[in-house]
Design a protein around this motif. Structure first.
Motif, mmCIF file in Angstrom:
data_model
loop_
_atom_site.group_PDB
_atom_site.id
_atom_site.type_symbol
_atom_site.label_atom_id
_atom_site.label_comp_id
_atom_site.label_asym_id
_atom_site.label_seq_id
_atom_site.Cartn_x
_atom_site.Cartn_y
_atom_site.Cartn_z
ATOM 1 N N VAL A 170 0.818 -1.184 0.046
ATOM 2 C CA VAL A 170 0.024 0.204 -0.034
ATOM 3 C C VAL A 170 0.854 1.472 0.044
ATOM 4 O O VAL A 170 1.780 1.261 0.790
ATOM 5 C CB VAL A 170 -0.832 0.094 1.246
ATOM 6 N N ILE A 171 0.643 2.221 -0.917
ATOM 7 C CA ILE A 171 1.333 3.360 -0.891
ATOM 8 C C ILE A 171 0.653 4.328 -0.622
ATOM 9 O O ILE A 171 -0.687 4.621 -0.981
ATOM 10 C CB ILE A 171 1.655 3.767 -2.629
ATOM 11 N N ASP A 172 1.363 5.541 0.269
ATOM 12 C CA ASP A 172 0.662 6.595 0.627
ATOM 13 C C ASP A 172 0.390 7.779 -0.339
ATOM 14 O O ASP A 172 0.758 7.592 -1.448
ATOM 15 C CB ASP A 172 1.092 7.211 1.925
ATOM 16 N N ILE A 178 3.689 2.132 3.009
ATOM 17 C CA ILE A 178 3.523 1.869 4.495
ATOM 18 C C ILE A 178 3.750 0.392 4.776
ATOM 19 O O ILE A 178 3.301 -0.451 4.451
ATOM 20 C CB ILE A 178 1.863 2.070 4.276
ATOM 21 N N ASN A 179 4.401 0.561 5.924
ATOM 22 C CA ASN A 179 4.840 -0.898 6.351
ATOM 23 C C ASN A 179 3.941 -1.337 7.279
ATOM 24 O O ASN A 179 3.555 -2.720 7.221
ATOM 25 C CB ASN A 179 6.072 -0.637 7.106
ATOM 26 N N THR A 180 3.373 -0.702 8.213
ATOM 27 C CA THR A 180 2.183 -0.899 8.778
ATOM 28 C C THR A 180 1.062 -0.071 9.115
ATOM 29 O O THR A 180 1.250 1.232 9.177
ATOM 30 C CB THR A 180 2.494 -1.528 10.454
ATOM 31 N N MET A 181 -0.336 -0.405 9.218
ATOM 32 C CA MET A 181 -1.336 0.317 9.175
ATOM 33 C C MET A 181 -2.659 -0.274 10.000
ATOM 34 O O MET A 181 -2.593 -1.679 9.821
ATOM 35 C CB MET A 181 -1.720 0.956 7.890
ATOM 36 N N SER A 182 -3.401 0.445 10.368
ATOM 37 C CA SER A 182 -4.543 -0.253 11.104
ATOM 38 C C SER A 182 -5.908 -0.436 10.242
ATOM 39 O O SER A 182 -5.777 0.409 9.325
ATOM 40 C CB SER A 182 -5.112 0.693 12.425
ATOM 41 N N ASP A 183 -6.689 -0.919 10.634
ATOM 42 C CA ASP A 183 -7.990 -1.037 9.796
ATOM 43 C C ASP A 183 -8.721 0.461 9.462
ATOM 44 O O ASP A 183 -8.934 0.719 8.523
ATOM 45 C CB ASP A 183 -8.883 -1.977 10.272
ATOM 46 N N ARG A 184 -8.671 1.060 10.679
ATOM 47 C CA ARG A 184 -9.144 2.539 10.488
ATOM 48 C C ARG A 184 -8.367 3.406 9.446
ATOM 49 O O ARG A 184 -8.877 4.006 8.700
ATOM 50 C CB ARG A 184 -8.933 3.198 11.993
ATOM 51 N N GLU A 185 -7.078 3.278 9.580
ATOM 52 C CA GLU A 185 -6.203 3.813 8.598
ATOM 53 C C GLU A 185 -6.754 3.452 7.152
ATOM 54 O O GLU A 185 -6.473 4.431 6.103
ATOM 55 C CB GLU A 185 -4.754 3.831 8.746
ATOM 56 N N LYS A 202 -7.961 -5.588 -2.754
ATOM 57 C CA LYS A 202 -7.283 -6.284 -1.693
ATOM 58 C C LYS A 202 -7.337 -6.037 -0.328
ATOM 59 O O LYS A 202 -7.234 -6.673 0.573
ATOM 60 C CB LYS A 202 -5.800 -6.278 -2.400
ATOM 61 N N VAL A 203 -7.156 -4.633 -0.253
ATOM 62 C CA VAL A 203 -7.343 -4.274 1.277
ATOM 63 C C VAL A 203 -8.732 -4.553 1.860
ATOM 64 O O VAL A 203 -8.861 -4.844 2.971
ATOM 65 C CB VAL A 203 -7.038 -2.707 1.311
ATOM 66 N N LYS A 204 -9.855 -4.313 0.864
ATOM 67 C CA LYS A 204 -11.230 -4.995 1.318
ATOM 68 C C LYS A 204 -11.033 -6.487 1.890
ATOM 69 O O LYS A 204 -11.911 -6.565 2.806
ATOM 70 C CB LYS A 204 -12.100 -4.824 0.465
ATOM 71 N N CYS A 205 -10.201 -7.182 1.203
ATOM 72 C CA CYS A 205 -10.221 -8.383 1.527
ATOM 73 C C CYS A 205 -9.673 -8.606 2.707
ATOM 74 O O CYS A 205 -9.897 -9.524 3.673
ATOM 75 C CB CYS A 205 -9.624 -9.326 0.385
ATOM 76 N N CYS A 206 -8.484 -7.815 2.919
ATOM 77 C CA CYS A 206 -7.767 -8.103 4.140
ATOM 78 C C CYS A 206 -8.684 -7.558 5.500
ATOM 79 O O CYS A 206 -8.687 -8.079 6.467
ATOM 80 C CB CYS A 206 -6.616 -6.986 4.052
ATOM 81 N N LEU A 207 -9.652 -6.513 5.269
ATOM 82 C CA LEU A 207 -10.281 -6.070 6.294
ATOM 83 C C LEU A 207 -11.255 -7.051 6.705
ATOM 84 O O LEU A 207 -11.429 -7.312 7.901
ATOM 85 C CB LEU A 207 -11.030 -4.665 5.909
#
Length: 244
Positions: A170-172, A178-185, A202-207
């Protein structure tokens, strides 16, 4: 190595490029709506043949060649993946209901029966799963591999879900990894339009996996040598880690 030290990997794979190439050889065009392949019955036969008969067996063969004990599965084996038809919706004019789009034999996961996966893993095997699902009337559905991976991880209450892709992670907004991020971020970045395109599903799948009991989700550049080991066994990792 992972299996040897007591980690139980379960592999879920896709095969979009291979399916596209095979369809092209047969003179059949690939049509996509919102990134999803329109799948009629003839296309579904080809999808199943390529995913289950070719790509799955190639991965199984490579793992076994390198000292592992892999077993290939599809969603039909042991009722592993029960599925139902997936309809796309598209927003139309303001204050009018969305248009429902039928894209054929594309499915979504109803439930995952994990008994076969657990049994194989406990017996020292590495399950390799092709993302096809079985409908209530015996029909076969083509399902997005990332979605299947997330659902399988959640059903197993896995320690980690690792998605291998062809970007760093994930790129900011400044273009930095981004190395680590929370679900809220993650949610904030989606709303801000920073996470979009191919990274969005992909991030939706992770959440979804995290909400289902998976402890950590990772998005990693699978083109890098030893990518999974570097992500799991180093402090900073090489991709993006998402946690609750």
């Amino acid at each position: 190595m992972m299996k040897y030290i007591g980690i139980h990997p379960v592999v879920v794979h896709g095969g979009g490029p291979q399916i596209g190439n095979f369809l092209k050889k047969l003179g059949k065009d690939s049509k996509f709506v919102q990134g999803m392949r329109v799948t009629d019955e003839e296309t579904m036969d080809i999808v199943e043949m390529v995913l289950v008969g070719k790509v799955n067996k190639e991965i199984v063969g490579l793992i076994n060649q390198h000292g592992g004990k892999a077993v290939g599965l599809s969603g039909k084996d042991g009722n592993l993946i029960r599925a139902e038809k997936y309809y796309l919706s598209e927003e139309r004019a303001k204050d009018t209901p969305p248009e429902i789009i039928d894209i054929g034999l594309v499915g979504k996961v109803k439930n995952i029966h994990t008994e076969l996966i657990v049994s194989l893993a406990n017996d020292g095997f590495i399950p390799v799963i092709a993302p096809t699902g079985l409908g209530d009337n015996g029909e076969t559905y083509n399902i997005n591999a990332d979605i299947v991976a997330g659902e399988v991880a959640a059903a197993l209450k896995a320690e980690k879900l690792v998605l291998l892709t062809d970007v760093e992670g994930v790129i900011d907004a400044k273009g930095q990894l981004i190395n680590t991020m929370s679900d809220r971020e993650v949610v904030n970045m989606i709303q801000a339009g920073v996470i979009k395109g191919g990274m969005y599903p992909k991030v939706k799948c992770c959440l979804k996996a995290l909400s289902g009991g998976v402890r950590k989700a990772h998005i990693v550049d699978g083109r890098l040598k030893h990518a999974i080991l570097l992500e799991i066994f180093t402090d900073m990792g090489i991709g993006t880690e998402i946690v609750l």
